[in-house]
Design a protein around this motif. Structure first.
Motif, PDB file in Angstrom:
ATOM      1  N   LYS A 169       0.840  -1.192   0.000  1.00 12.57           N
ATOM      2  CA  LYS A 169       0.000   0.000   0.000  1.00 12.57           C
ATOM      3  C   LYS A 169       0.879   1.247   0.000  1.00 12.57           C
ATOM      4  O   LYS A 169       1.896   1.318   0.667  1.00 12.57           O
ATOM      5  N   ASN A 170       0.468   2.248  -0.775  1.00  7.92           N
ATOM      6  CA  ASN A 170       1.163   3.522  -0.810  1.00  7.92           C
ATOM      7  C   ASN A 170       0.532   4.438   0.235  1.00  7.92           C
ATOM      8  O   ASN A 170      -0.662   4.705   0.196  1.00  7.92           O
ATOM      9  N   PHE A 171       1.323   4.941   1.174  1.00  5.27           N
ATOM     10  CA  PHE A 171       0.835   5.749   2.280  1.00  5.27           C
ATOM     11  C   PHE A 171       1.067   7.239   2.068  1.00  5.27           C
ATOM     12  O   PHE A 171       1.080   7.993   3.018  1.00  5.27           O
ATOM     13  N   THR A 172       1.232   7.678   0.829  1.00  4.64           N
ATOM     14  CA  THR A 172       1.559   9.068   0.552  1.00  4.64           C
ATOM     15  C   THR A 172       0.622  10.028   1.261  1.00  4.64           C
ATOM     16  O   THR A 172       1.052  10.984   1.893  1.00  4.64           O
ATOM     17  N   GLY A 173      -0.679   9.796   1.163  1.00  3.80           N
ATOM     18  CA  GLY A 173      -1.642  10.697   1.782  1.00  3.80           C
ATOM     19  C   GLY A 173      -1.559  10.731   3.286  1.00  3.80           C
ATOM     20  O   GLY A 173      -1.952  11.706   3.919  1.00  3.80           O
ATOM     21  N   ASP A 174      -1.054   9.666   3.893  1.00  2.38           N
ATOM     22  CA  ASP A 174      -0.917   9.602   5.344  1.00  2.38           C
ATOM     23  C   ASP A 174       0.399  10.202   5.839  1.00  2.38           C
ATOM     24  O   ASP A 174       0.508  10.559   7.005  1.00  2.38           O
ATOM     25  N   ILE A 175       1.382  10.309   4.969  1.00  2.00           N
ATOM     26  CA  ILE A 175       2.719  10.737   5.378  1.00  2.00           C
ATOM     27  C   ILE A 175       2.977  12.197   5.027  1.00  2.00           C
ATOM     28  O   ILE A 175       3.416  12.972   5.868  1.00  2.00           O
ATOM     29  N   LEU A 176       2.733  12.578   3.798  1.00  2.00           N
ATOM     30  CA  LEU A 176       3.049  13.924   3.335  1.00  2.00           C
ATOM     31  C   LEU A 176       1.957  14.921   3.724  1.00  2.00           C
ATOM     32  O   LEU A 176       0.780  14.631   3.598  1.00  2.00           O
ATOM     33  N   PHE A 177       2.401  16.094   4.170  1.00  2.00           N
ATOM     34  CA  PHE A 177       1.456  17.179   4.391  1.00  2.00           C
ATOM     35  C   PHE A 177       0.878  17.592   3.039  1.00  2.00           C
ATOM     36  O   PHE A 177       1.563  17.499   2.009  1.00  2.00           O
ATOM     37  N   PRO A 178      -0.355  18.081   3.014  1.00  2.00           N
ATOM     38  CA  PRO A 178      -0.943  18.537   1.744  1.00  2.00           C
ATOM     39  C   PRO A 178      -0.063  19.601   1.086  1.00  2.00           C
ATOM     40  O   PRO A 178       0.440  20.499   1.746  1.00  2.00           O
ATOM     41  N   GLY A 179       0.129  19.483  -0.200  1.00  2.00           N
ATOM     42  CA  GLY A 179       0.892  20.468  -0.960  1.00  2.00           C
ATOM     43  C   GLY A 179       2.386  20.239  -1.029  1.00  2.00           C
ATOM     44  O   GLY A 179       3.078  20.926  -1.789  1.00  2.00           O
ATOM     45  N   VAL A 180       2.913  19.284  -0.268  1.00  2.00           N
ATOM     46  CA  VAL A 180       4.364  19.069  -0.242  1.00  2.00           C
ATOM     47  C   VAL A 180       4.879  18.628  -1.605  1.00  2.00           C
ATOM     48  O   VAL A 180       5.872  19.159  -2.107  1.00  2.00           O
ATOM     49  N   HIS A 181       4.225  17.654  -2.206  1.00  2.00           N
ATOM     50  CA  HIS A 181       4.681  17.136  -3.506  1.00  2.00           C
ATOM     51  C   HIS A 181       4.683  18.252  -4.546  1.00  2.00           C
ATOM     52  O   HIS A 181       5.656  18.423  -5.291  1.00  2.00           O
ATOM     53  N   THR A 182       3.626  19.037  -4.590  1.00  2.00           N
ATOM     54  CA  THR A 182       3.529  20.150  -5.540  1.00  2.00           C
ATOM     55  C   THR A 182       4.615  21.188  -5.272  1.00  2.00           C
ATOM     56  O   THR A 182       5.252  21.692  -6.206  1.00  2.00           O
ATOM     57  N   LEU A 183       4.843  21.514  -4.006  1.00  2.00           N
ATOM     58  CA  LEU A 183       5.884  22.479  -3.651  1.00  2.00           C
ATOM     59  C   LEU A 183       7.251  22.011  -4.133  1.00  2.00           C
ATOM     60  O   LEU A 183       7.992  22.773  -4.773  1.00  2.00           O
ATOM     61  N   ILE A 184       7.585  20.759  -3.858  1.00  2.00           N
ATOM     62  CA  ILE A 184       8.888  20.227  -4.266  1.00  2.00           C
ATOM     63  C   ILE A 184       9.026  20.272  -5.783  1.00  2.00           C
ATOM     64  O   ILE A 184      10.060  20.694  -6.313  1.00  2.00           O
ATOM     65  N   GLN A 185       7.997  19.854  -6.499  1.00  2.00           N
ATOM     66  CA  GLN A 185       8.054  19.867  -7.966  1.00  2.00           C
ATOM     67  C   GLN A 185       8.223  21.293  -8.502  1.00  2.00           C
ATOM     68  O   GLN A 185       8.992  21.515  -9.436  1.00  2.00           O
ATOM     69  N   ASN A 186       7.520  22.257  -7.909  1.00  2.00           N
ATOM     70  CA  ASN A 186       7.639  23.649  -8.350  1.00  2.00           C
ATOM     71  C   ASN A 186       9.035  24.210  -8.088  1.00  2.00           C
ATOM     72  O   ASN A 186       9.597  24.914  -8.931  1.00  2.00           O
ATOM     73  N   LEU A 187       9.597  23.903  -6.928  1.00  2.00           N
ATOM     74  CA  LEU A 187      10.952  24.358  -6.620  1.00  2.00           C
ATOM     75  C   LEU A 187      11.962  23.751  -7.588  1.00  2.00           C
ATOM     76  O   LEU A 187      12.856  24.439  -8.084  1.00  2.00           O
ATOM     77  N   LYS A 188      11.810  22.465  -7.867  1.00  2.00           N
ATOM     78  CA  LYS A 188      12.710  21.787  -8.814  1.00  2.00           C
ATOM     79  C   LYS A 188      12.610  22.431 -10.193  1.00  2.00           C
ATOM     80  O   LYS A 188      13.617  22.645 -10.855  1.00  2.00           O
ATOM     81  N   ARG A 189      11.388  22.721 -10.620  1.00  2.00           N
ATOM     82  CA  ARG A 189      11.164  23.335 -11.927  1.00  2.00           C
ATOM     83  C   ARG A 189      11.878  24.695 -12.026  1.00  2.00           C
ATOM     84  O   ARG A 189      12.334  25.096 -13.088  1.00  2.00           O
ATOM     85  N   GLU A 190      11.989  25.386 -10.894  1.00  2.00           N
ATOM     86  CA  GLU A 190      12.663  26.688 -10.848  1.00  2.00           C
ATOM     87  C   GLU A 190      14.178  26.552 -10.684  1.00  2.00           C
ATOM     88  O   GLU A 190      14.882  27.551 -10.573  1.00  2.00           O
ATOM     89  N   GLY A 191      14.678  25.317 -10.623  1.00  2.00           N
ATOM     90  CA  GLY A 191      16.114  25.094 -10.509  1.00  2.00           C
ATOM     91  C   GLY A 191      16.658  25.194  -9.094  1.00  2.00           C
ATOM     92  O   GLY A 191      17.859  25.301  -8.892  1.00  2.00           O
ATOM     93  N   ILE A 192      15.780  25.137  -8.110  1.00  2.00           N
ATOM     94  CA  ILE A 192      16.194  25.209  -6.707  1.00  2.00           C
ATOM     95  C   ILE A 192      16.659  23.828  -6.255  1.00  2.00           C
ATOM     96  O   ILE A 192      15.990  22.825  -6.496  1.00  2.00           O
ATOM     97  N   LYS A 193      17.815  23.780  -5.614  1.00  2.00           N
ATOM     98  CA  LYS A 193      18.324  22.516  -5.079  1.00  2.00           C
ATOM     99  C   LYS A 193      17.496  22.110  -3.871  1.00  2.00           C
ATOM    100  O   LYS A 193      17.212  22.933  -3.007  1.00  2.00           O
ATOM    101  N   ILE A 194      17.160  20.832  -3.812  1.00  2.00           N
ATOM    102  CA  ILE A 194      16.317  20.313  -2.735  1.00  2.00           C
ATOM    103  C   ILE A 194      17.066  19.186  -2.021  1.00  2.00           C
ATOM    104  O   ILE A 194      17.605  18.286  -2.656  1.00  2.00           O
ATOM    105  N   ALA A 195      17.073  19.256  -0.697  1.00  2.00           N
ATOM    106  CA  ALA A 195      17.685  18.204   0.114  1.00  2.00           C
ATOM    107  C   ALA A 195      16.701  17.791   1.195  1.00  2.00           C
ATOM    108  O   ALA A 195      15.794  18.551   1.548  1.00  2.00           O
ATOM    109  N   LEU A 196      16.895  16.609   1.703  1.00  2.00           N
ATOM    110  CA  LEU A 196      16.130  16.155   2.855  1.00  2.00           C
ATOM    111  C   LEU A 196      17.128  15.875   3.967  1.00  2.00           C
ATOM    112  O   LEU A 196      18.073  15.108   3.778  1.00  2.00           O
ATOM    113  N   ALA A 197      16.957  16.540   5.091  1.00  2.00           N
ATOM    114  CA  ALA A 197      17.811  16.346   6.253  1.00  2.00           C
ATOM    115  C   ALA A 197      16.897  15.928   7.402  1.00  2.00           C
ATOM    116  O   ALA A 197      16.133  16.736   7.913  1.00  2.00           O
TER     117      ALA A 197
END
Length: 94
Positions: free
Chosen positions: A3-31
């Protein structure tokens, strides 16, 4: 079938935010203060592992958040000065 738990794990809008930042050329890290195994499982379950240039686990450091070493190391791996970075947190300790 796993089962994919994306909806249970990610806050709403996180996936869209990350994709938009990437599209703008912003480096993204997870710490995260979590262990590497848990981080990798969550990233895979949410199908977002490909969106991060760097993934850093807290089990690599003696001191956990809010100690800054995790963040400073991550900025270094991105080739950025910490003042060039923004941290988006999901926990009180962060």
């Amino acid at each position: 079938m796993q089962k994919n738990f994306t909806g249970d794990i990610l806050f709403p809008g996180v996936h869209t935010l990350i994709q938009n930042l990437k599209r703008e050329g912003i480096k993204i890290a997870l710490a995260s203060s979590s262990d590497k195994g848990r981080i990798n499982r969550v990233l895979k379950d949410c199908d977002i592992e490909h969106l991060f240039e760097v993934v850093v686990s807290g089990d690599e450091f003696a001191d956990s958040k809010p100690h800054p070493n995790l963040f400073l190391h991550t900025a270094s791996l991105l080739g950025l000065n910490p003042v060039q970075c923004i941290v988006i947190e999901d926990s009180y300790n962060g």
